[in-house]
Design an enzyme around this catalytic site. Structure first.
Site, PDB file in Angstrom:
ATOM      1  N   LYS A 127      16.456  16.608 -40.233  1.00 28.34           N
ATOM      2  CA  LYS A 127      15.340  17.528 -39.976  1.00 28.34           C
ATOM      3  C   LYS A 127      14.979  18.261 -41.258  1.00 28.34           C
ATOM      4  O   LYS A 127      15.833  18.843 -41.927  1.00 28.34           O
ATOM      5  CB  LYS A 127      15.746  18.535 -38.891  1.00 28.34           C
ATOM      6  CG  LYS A 127      14.693  19.591 -38.561  1.00 28.34           C
ATOM      7  CD  LYS A 127      13.557  19.074 -37.711  1.00 28.34           C
ATOM      8  CE  LYS A 127      12.426  20.078 -37.576  1.00 28.34           C
ATOM      9  NZ  LYS A 127      12.531  20.931 -36.411  1.00 28.34           N
ATOM     10  N   ASN A 160      19.027  24.032 -36.720  1.00 26.58           N
ATOM     11  CA  ASN A 160      18.806  25.337 -37.384  1.00 26.58           C
ATOM     12  C   ASN A 160      19.599  26.440 -36.694  1.00 26.58           C
ATOM     13  O   ASN A 160      19.064  27.475 -36.302  1.00 26.58           O
ATOM     14  CB  ASN A 160      17.313  25.684 -37.445  1.00 26.58           C
ATOM     15  CG  ASN A 160      16.693  25.885 -36.066  1.00 26.58           C
ATOM     16  OD1 ASN A 160      17.147  25.286 -35.078  1.00 26.58           O
ATOM     17  ND2 ASN A 160      15.674  26.733 -35.975  1.00 26.58           N
ATOM     18  N   HIS A 186      13.266  17.527 -28.643  1.00 24.29           N
ATOM     19  CA  HIS A 186      13.239  18.723 -29.515  1.00 24.29           C
ATOM     20  C   HIS A 186      13.685  19.966 -28.730  1.00 24.29           C
ATOM     21  O   HIS A 186      12.883  20.582 -28.026  1.00 24.29           O
ATOM     22  CB  HIS A 186      11.816  18.936 -30.061  1.00 24.29           C
ATOM     23  CG  HIS A 186      11.739  19.959 -31.146  1.00 24.29           C
ATOM     24  ND1 HIS A 186      11.005  19.772 -32.294  1.00 24.29           N
ATOM     25  CD2 HIS A 186      12.296  21.190 -31.265  1.00 24.29           C
ATOM     26  CE1 HIS A 186      11.117  20.837 -33.068  1.00 24.29           C
ATOM     27  NE2 HIS A 186      11.893  21.720 -32.459  1.00 24.29           N
ATOM     28  N   ARG A 213      21.140  26.674 -29.993  1.00 25.73           N
ATOM     29  CA  ARG A 213      21.806  27.867 -30.536  1.00 25.73           C
ATOM     30  C   ARG A 213      23.329  27.731 -30.503  1.00 25.73           C
ATOM     31  O   ARG A 213      23.856  26.645 -30.580  1.00 25.73           O
ATOM     32  CB  ARG A 213      21.374  29.147 -29.787  1.00 25.73           C
ATOM     33  CG  ARG A 213      19.882  29.296 -29.547  1.00 25.73           C
ATOM     34  CD  ARG A 213      19.110  29.425 -30.824  1.00 25.73           C
ATOM     35  NE  ARG A 213      17.731  29.824 -30.571  1.00 25.73           N
ATOM     36  CZ  ARG A 213      16.711  29.514 -31.375  1.00 25.73           C
ATOM     37  NH1 ARG A 213      16.896  28.805 -32.471  1.00 25.73           N
ATOM     38  NH2 ARG A 213      15.485  29.909 -31.090  1.00 25.73           N
ATOM     39  N   ASP A 269      10.416  21.848 -27.811  1.00 26.16           N
ATOM     40  CA  ASP A 269      10.683  22.937 -28.757  1.00 26.16           C
ATOM     41  C   ASP A 269      11.067  24.212 -28.006  1.00 26.16           C
ATOM     42  O   ASP A 269      10.646  25.315 -28.377  1.00 26.16           O
ATOM     43  CB  ASP A 269       9.486  23.204 -29.678  1.00 26.16           C
ATOM     44  CG  ASP A 269       9.893  24.027 -30.899  1.00 26.16           C
ATOM     45  OD1 ASP A 269      11.105  24.166 -31.147  1.00 26.16           O
ATOM     46  OD2 ASP A 269       9.001  24.540 -31.589  1.00 26.16           O
ATOM     47  N   HIS A 290       9.368  19.666 -39.629  1.00 26.18           N
ATOM     48  CA  HIS A 290       8.603  20.870 -39.282  1.00 26.18           C
ATOM     49  C   HIS A 290       7.461  20.904 -40.298  1.00 26.18           C
ATOM     50  O   HIS A 290       7.654  21.290 -41.448  1.00 26.18           O
ATOM     51  CB  HIS A 290       9.483  22.129 -39.384  1.00 26.18           C
ATOM     52  CG  HIS A 290       8.739  23.364 -38.989  1.00 26.18           C
ATOM     53  ND1 HIS A 290       8.992  24.065 -37.828  1.00 26.18           N
ATOM     54  CD2 HIS A 290       7.700  24.005 -39.580  1.00 26.18           C
ATOM     55  CE1 HIS A 290       8.152  25.070 -37.723  1.00 26.18           C
ATOM     56  NE2 HIS A 290       7.359  25.064 -38.791  1.00 26.18           N
ATOM     57  N   HIS A 346      16.260  23.679 -29.006  1.00 27.00           N
ATOM     58  CA  HIS A 346      17.158  24.570 -29.761  1.00 27.00           C
ATOM     59  C   HIS A 346      18.258  25.065 -28.834  1.00 27.00           C
ATOM     60  O   HIS A 346      17.976  25.805 -27.890  1.00 27.00           O
ATOM     61  CB  HIS A 346      16.371  25.746 -30.346  1.00 27.00           C
ATOM     62  CG  HIS A 346      15.368  25.284 -31.353  1.00 27.00           C
ATOM     63  ND1 HIS A 346      15.659  25.157 -32.690  1.00 27.00           N
ATOM     64  CD2 HIS A 346      14.090  24.851 -31.204  1.00 27.00           C
ATOM     65  CE1 HIS A 346      14.595  24.679 -33.323  1.00 27.00           C
ATOM     66  NE2 HIS A 346      13.628  24.478 -32.450  1.00 27.00           N
ATOM     67  N   HIS A 369      15.091  33.239 -27.670  1.00 28.92           N
ATOM     68  CA  HIS A 369      15.542  34.413 -28.436  1.00 28.92           C
ATOM     69  C   HIS A 369      15.828  35.511 -27.436  1.00 28.92           C
ATOM     70  O   HIS A 369      15.105  35.647 -26.434  1.00 28.92           O
ATOM     71  CB  HIS A 369      14.454  34.877 -29.413  1.00 28.92           C
ATOM     72  CG  HIS A 369      14.237  33.918 -30.537  1.00 28.92           C
ATOM     73  ND1 HIS A 369      15.124  33.798 -31.584  1.00 28.92           N
ATOM     74  CD2 HIS A 369      13.258  33.025 -30.762  1.00 28.92           C
ATOM     75  CE1 HIS A 369      14.685  32.855 -32.414  1.00 28.92           C
ATOM     76  NE2 HIS A 369      13.553  32.368 -31.945  1.00 28.92           N
ATOM     77  N   HIS A 372       6.365  19.031 -32.917  1.00 29.66           N
ATOM     78  CA  HIS A 372       5.455  20.014 -32.303  1.00 29.66           C
ATOM     79  C   HIS A 372       4.077  20.043 -32.984  1.00 29.66           C
ATOM     80  O   HIS A 372       3.639  21.062 -33.495  1.00 29.66           O
ATOM     81  CB  HIS A 372       6.051  21.420 -32.265  1.00 29.66           C
ATOM     82  CG  HIS A 372       6.850  21.823 -33.492  1.00 29.66           C
ATOM     83  ND1 HIS A 372       6.341  21.797 -34.768  1.00 29.66           N
ATOM     84  CD2 HIS A 372       8.127  22.241 -33.607  1.00 29.66           C
ATOM     85  CE1 HIS A 372       7.280  22.202 -35.606  1.00 29.66           C
ATOM     86  NE2 HIS A 372       8.374  22.472 -34.930  1.00 29.66           N
TER      87      HIS A 372
HETATM   88  O1  DOR Z   1       8.844  28.835 -32.791  1.00 31.30           O
HETATM   89  C1  DOR Z   1       9.784  28.223 -33.258  1.00 31.30           C
HETATM   90  N1  DOR Z   1      11.051  28.609 -33.017  1.00 31.30           N
HETATM   91  N2  DOR Z   1       9.560  27.171 -34.046  1.00 31.30           N
HETATM   92  C2  DOR Z   1      10.530  26.546 -34.691  1.00 31.30           C
HETATM   93  O2  DOR Z   1      10.258  25.620 -35.402  1.00 31.30           O
HETATM   94  C3  DOR Z   1      11.927  27.015 -34.584  1.00 31.30           C
HETATM   95  C4  DOR Z   1      12.148  27.772 -33.366  1.00 31.30           C
HETATM   96  C5  DOR Z   1      13.435  28.568 -33.348  1.00 31.30           C
HETATM   97  O3  DOR Z   1      14.461  28.016 -33.750  1.00 31.30           O
HETATM   98  O4  DOR Z   1      13.424  29.702 -32.902  1.00 31.30           O
HETATM   99 ZN    ZN Z   2      11.877  23.657 -33.007  1.00 33.82          ZN
END
Ligand code: DOR
Ligand code: ZN
Length: 347
Positions: free
Chosen positions: A101, A45, A17, A21, A249, A138, A19, A253, A176
């Site tokens: 997902k 996502n 899991h 980006r 996870d 999720h 991300h 950001h 998660h």
């Molecule tokens: O805290 C999270 N951030 N939970 C998620 O399920 C997605 C993730 C994100 O993409 O920032």
């Molecule tokens: Zn996630």
């Protein structure tokens, strides 16, 4: 109980899991996540979610090209209420999609196009079951009258139980998992496993929510819960239960998107120190000898994939996690910033 106090090796892990980006952020994340793992599930996502095979191929290629290693990103399809089901099935059959997902609408980052009415995508669950492909969930039900701390339990009671009963051969992963309730549900039901993050085993809500502000660097979805939940998660991960496996996870950001209130983007970036944090936690649980099972074996067995044959070495070595990860114009605050960890992966 075995206590390991010096260097040791484990089979190469996978992170089920992550991300990644897009753009420069994708380069930065790939650099960290491919330094340790052979495979990662690259969550779909993105700003434009990965809803068809064309997008999935391009996303996979971008990650592969950003990696210096022979690294395997696996891309689940982002489920929507108006997906092209032929493209979906073909993508699963041809290995372009690695399962799918499910994001409930507005449950987290970039989930606007997710699912509001689950009954509208039961045809897609049927396809997944027929193709023996996993459904990654999720697991939070979001609505004004559901407290943020009750979202996981409510999702299990009101949605997951129905899915489980209807599609009994469908492989499900509750991503998660964040509550003792979720851990127990997984233990008691067939064909369902869970990923566990380091942060859900290290933080409780007291580390996130203060009188009039939040700590945005500890703010994620699902939010971290109580001490009793944390203990249950630690037990599930470290006690050799084959239904639980590694999924960080890790969700970066930019620092400018982290504000000290609930408008902050949720997500914790642990990729720079993730396997080391798991080692730290397993050592605290006196279960370092179980780390390999959790990190490198349970996941591939559940997914029906080969177990990696290469190894990584963990050294007993103190280091301080840097505060920030930077790449070009990207600046992300690291989880565990400025804190000491006792384990480090050898180069
Ligand atoms: O805290 C999270 N951030 N939970 C998620 O399920 C997605 C993730 C994100 O993409 O920032
Ligand atoms: Zn996630």
């Amino acid at each position: 109980m075995v206590t390991v106090t010096k260097n040791f090796e484990i089979l190469q892990p996978d992170d089920w899991h992550v991300h990644f980006r897009e753009g420069d952020m994708l380069h930065m994340v790939t650099n960290y996540s491919s330094r340790i793992n052979n495979r990662c599930i690259a969550m779909p996502n993105t700003i434009e979610p990965i809803t068809n095979t064309i997008k999935a191929k391009s996303y996979k290629k971008k990650i592969e090209q950003a990696s210096k290693y022979n690294f395997n990103p696996l891309i689940p399809c982002y489920l929507t209420e108006n997906l092209d089901s032929n493209d979906f099935r073909l993508g699963l059959q041809n290995g372009i999609f690695f399962g799918a997902k499910l994001y409930p609408t507005n449950a987290t980052t970039n989930s606007k196009k997710g699912i509001t009415d689950l009954s509208k995508i039961y045809n897609l669950f049927e396809i997944l079951e027929e193709e023996n492909s996993p459904l990654l969930i999720h697991g939070e039900k979001v609505s004004e009258n559901i407290d943020i701390f009750d979202r996981e339990q409510t999702f299990i009671d009101e949605e997951l139980k129905k899915i489980r009963n209807t599609f009994q051969n469908l492989k499900i992963v509750l991503e998660h998992v964040s509550t003792a309730y979720g851990v127990n549900y997984i233990k008691e039901n067939k064909n369902i496993a869970g990923t566990i993050t380091p942060h859900h085993m290290l933080l409780t809500k007291k580390d996130v929510f203060f009188d009039d502000k939040i700590n945005p660097h500890h703010y994620c979805m699902p939010v971290v819960k109580n001490e009793t939940d944390l203990i249950e998660l630690r037990n599930a991960a470290s006690q050799n239960n084959n239904k639980f496996f590694l999924g960080t996870d890790s969700a970066p950001h930019h620092t400018r998107d982290k504000t000290y209130d609930l408008s902050s983007k949720p997500g914790i970036f642990s990729a720079p120190c993730s396997i080391e944090l798991y080692a730290e936690i397993f050592e605290q649980e006196n279960a370092l000898d179980k780390l390999e099972t959790f990190a490198s074996i349970n996941g591939p067995i559940f997914y029906g994939l080969p177990i990696n044959s290469s190894k990584i070495k963990l050294q007993k070595k103190e280091w301080i996690v840097p505060e920030i990860s930077r790449y070009k114009d990207i600046e992300v605050k690291n989880f565990y910033a400025n804190k000491k960890i006792n384990w480090k992966v050898a180069n």
